[in-house]
Design a protein around this motif. Structure first.
Motif, mmCIF file in Angstrom:
data_model
loop_
_atom_site.group_PDB
_atom_site.id
_atom_site.type_symbol
_atom_site.label_atom_id
_atom_site.label_comp_id
_atom_site.label_asym_id
_atom_site.label_seq_id
_atom_site.Cartn_x
_atom_site.Cartn_y
_atom_site.Cartn_z
ATOM 1 N N MET A 1 37.846 38.299 43.324
ATOM 2 C CA MET A 1 38.127 37.153 42.359
ATOM 3 C C MET A 1 39.693 37.348 41.976
ATOM 4 O O MET A 1 39.876 38.513 41.526
ATOM 5 C CB MET A 1 37.124 37.147 41.299
ATOM 6 C CG MET A 1 35.545 36.782 41.750
ATOM 7 S SD MET A 1 34.398 36.823 40.520
ATOM 8 C CE MET A 1 34.981 35.455 39.643
ATOM 9 N N ASN A 2 40.442 36.284 41.458
ATOM 10 C CA ASN A 2 41.534 36.329 41.023
ATOM 11 C C ASN A 2 41.428 36.736 39.511
ATOM 12 O O ASN A 2 41.050 35.842 38.656
ATOM 13 C CB ASN A 2 42.264 35.212 41.184
ATOM 14 C CG ASN A 2 43.693 35.202 40.646
ATOM 15 O OD1 ASN A 2 44.199 36.187 40.247
ATOM 16 N ND2 ASN A 2 44.428 34.028 40.546
ATOM 17 N N SER A 3 42.094 37.818 39.074
ATOM 18 C CA SER A 3 41.734 38.414 37.618
ATOM 19 C C SER A 3 43.043 38.095 36.875
ATOM 20 O O SER A 3 43.396 38.886 36.077
ATOM 21 C CB SER A 3 41.404 39.721 37.770
ATOM 22 O OG SER A 3 42.018 40.585 38.400
ATOM 23 N N PRO A 194 36.575 41.533 33.056
ATOM 24 C CA PRO A 194 36.612 41.625 34.807
ATOM 25 C C PRO A 194 35.159 42.070 35.102
ATOM 26 O O PRO A 194 34.630 43.046 34.619
ATOM 27 C CB PRO A 194 37.477 42.645 35.123
ATOM 28 C CG PRO A 194 37.743 43.476 33.744
ATOM 29 C CD PRO A 194 37.581 42.867 32.664
ATOM 30 N N ASP A 195 34.542 41.452 35.772
ATOM 31 C CA ASP A 195 32.984 41.657 36.198
ATOM 32 C C ASP A 195 33.246 42.032 37.796
ATOM 33 O O ASP A 195 34.207 42.407 38.465
ATOM 34 C CB ASP A 195 32.140 40.659 36.108
ATOM 35 C CG ASP A 195 32.804 39.252 36.766
ATOM 36 O OD1 ASP A 195 33.530 39.373 37.378
ATOM 37 O OD2 ASP A 195 32.425 38.284 36.277
ATOM 38 N N ARG A 196 32.074 42.626 37.967
ATOM 39 C CA ARG A 196 31.992 43.335 39.397
ATOM 40 C C ARG A 196 31.973 42.269 40.605
ATOM 41 O O ARG A 196 30.962 41.393 40.585
ATOM 42 C CB ARG A 196 30.613 44.206 39.635
ATOM 43 C CG ARG A 196 30.800 45.467 38.682
ATOM 44 C CD ARG A 196 29.457 46.435 38.737
ATOM 45 N NE ARG A 196 29.589 47.515 37.926
ATOM 46 C CZ ARG A 196 28.663 48.060 37.510
ATOM 47 N NH1 ARG A 196 27.550 48.067 38.404
ATOM 48 N NH2 ARG A 196 28.632 49.212 36.742
ATOM 49 N N SER A 197 32.746 41.973 41.369
ATOM 50 C CA SER A 197 32.926 41.225 42.380
ATOM 51 C C SER A 197 31.932 41.195 43.142
ATOM 52 O O SER A 197 31.428 40.012 43.614
ATOM 53 C CB SER A 197 34.346 41.047 43.112
ATOM 54 O OG SER A 197 34.364 42.392 43.740
ATOM 55 N N ALA A 198 31.213 42.488 43.676
ATOM 56 C CA ALA A 198 30.345 42.659 44.565
ATOM 57 C C ALA A 198 28.993 41.851 43.873
ATOM 58 O O ALA A 198 28.064 41.156 44.709
ATOM 59 C CB ALA A 198 29.999 43.923 44.939
ATOM 60 N N THR A 199 28.737 42.159 42.761
ATOM 61 C CA THR A 199 27.466 41.763 42.196
ATOM 62 C C THR A 199 27.582 40.084 41.964
ATOM 63 O O THR A 199 26.508 39.488 42.193
ATOM 64 C CB THR A 199 27.299 42.253 40.724
ATOM 65 O OG1 THR A 199 27.205 43.642 40.735
ATOM 66 C CG2 THR A 199 26.234 41.461 40.094
#
Length: 365
Positions: A1-3, A194-199
């Motif tokens: 994800m673009n942060s 920022p969150d966990r992209s895998a989740t």
């Protein structure tokens, strides 16, 4: 994800709507709710009257708390709510960047999460789901039908009001806990980035199966009810079916079935283009983007009510031996409602994650 972040000038003026500022006021609102509920429960304890659940509830067989006596439940509710008020005050006073002991953060987030589950899933039961299901019919017919108005007035009691209050507190505590958990790890309180992209990727990957499950279960329930009013006693005792046709009670179930089918169609919209942009055949709004909250808020409420109501029906079915091969359609489809609730909750979360866009507070995408 673009942060990638934006500067304040690029983000433009801050959004100041009350709902958009929920991370600021939700912890205080949850605290006030807990204080008010705790004082009320303390009143139940001291007076010995007014406790709305447990053995004082005339329809307690529907509730997961049906066996709780007032002399145990009232002081327990008071103690938990007052403890929640103290915990909520500490959570609300937190300022980003301040050090937080690990044990306290785990306790606060765990306590808030547990209280949320109790208020949203354990306290409400099938009755509040039934009210929500019949609400459109009541709003349409009750103003012109005195008999229906009387029936609604007789059916609604303090137990329903208590469940509505519990649901309001549950959503407040969910918001307060999420905001506190995000702030104490340095995430944006509003969007969690920022969150966990895998989740996030895992939630999105299973969105479509979750939508299909959440759409199929109410459709199954609706089909059985419409088969009944068509004159076929499918999965129900023939005498019960005949009596229901004679007194018209099966038609009430058919109305609820129609509402369930509407829910099925709207659920499919969580993964369809028309769930993001109003189709052309809808006047005024055609071609406009569907507001995220217009889908997320009602779907979240239905997910909670389906889960709690389904658990109550499972309790009734097991305790009263209602689950039999002869009457499987009377209770059987409703036993899947907890699965419906969980699947709908998952699908709703995926819909929100897919459509949330760039955050107006932190500027992350």
């Amino acid at each position: 994800m673009n942060s990638t972040t934006m500067t304040a000038a690029e983000r433009g003026p801050a959004r100041t709507g009350v709902l958009r500022r929920w991370p600021e006021w939700a912890p205080w609102a949850a605290t006030l709710w807990a204080l008010g509920y705790g004082l009320t429960a303390l009143g139940w304890t001291l007076t010995g009257a007014g406790f709305p659940v447990g053995r004082a509830d005339p329809d307690r067989q529907m509730s997961l708390l049906g066996g709780v006596p007032a002399d145990v439940g009232a002081p327990l509710f008071a103690a938990v709510a007052l403890a929640a008020a103290g915990t909520g005050a500490v959570m609300a006073r937190y300022r980003p960047g301040a050090p937080v002991p690990r044990w306290w953060r785990r306790f606060a987030v765990g306590f808030g999460g547990a209280l949320t589950v109790v208020l949203l899933v354990v306290v409400p039961d099938t009755r509040i789901l039934a009210v929500a299901g019949y609400l459109p019919m009541i709003l349409v017919k009750a103003p012109f039908d005195a008999e229906m108005r009387g029936q609604v007035g007789d059916a609604l009691g303090v137990e329903h009001l208590h469940q509505v209050i519990a649901l309001a507190g549950g959503f407040l505590w969910a918001a307060a806990t999420v905001a506190y958990a995000r702030r104490t790890v340095g995430s944006c309180a509003r969007c969690g980035r920022p969150d966990r992209s895998a989740t996030v990727a895992a939630v999105l990957r299973w969105a479509r199966p979750a939508v299909y499950v959440a759409a199929a279960i109410p459709a199954l329930y609706a089909v059985t009810r419409w088969i009944w009013v068509a004159g076929v006693p499918l999965g129900i005792d023939a005498q019960v079916h005949e009596e229901g046709m004679a007194d018209g009670s099966l038609w009430a179930g058919a109305w609820l079935a129609s509402f369930a089918l509407v829910g099925t169609v709207l659920t499919l919209g969580l993964v369809q283009r028309w769930g993001e942009v109003f189709p052309r055949w809808i006047p005024v709004w055609r071609g406009r983007r569907v507001p995220v909250g217009l889908a997320v808020v009602p779907a979240s409420v239905v997910a909670v009510l389906a889960t709690s109501g389904g658990l109550g029906l499972i309790r009734v079915g097991l305790s009263d031996n209602l689950i039999t091969s002869d009457d499987w359609a009377a209770v059987g489809p409703a036993l899947l409602w907890p699965v419906w609730g969980v699947a709908l909750g998952w699908a709703t979360l995926a819909y929100w994650l897919r459509r949330r866009g760039r955050c107006a507070d932190c500027g992350l995408r």
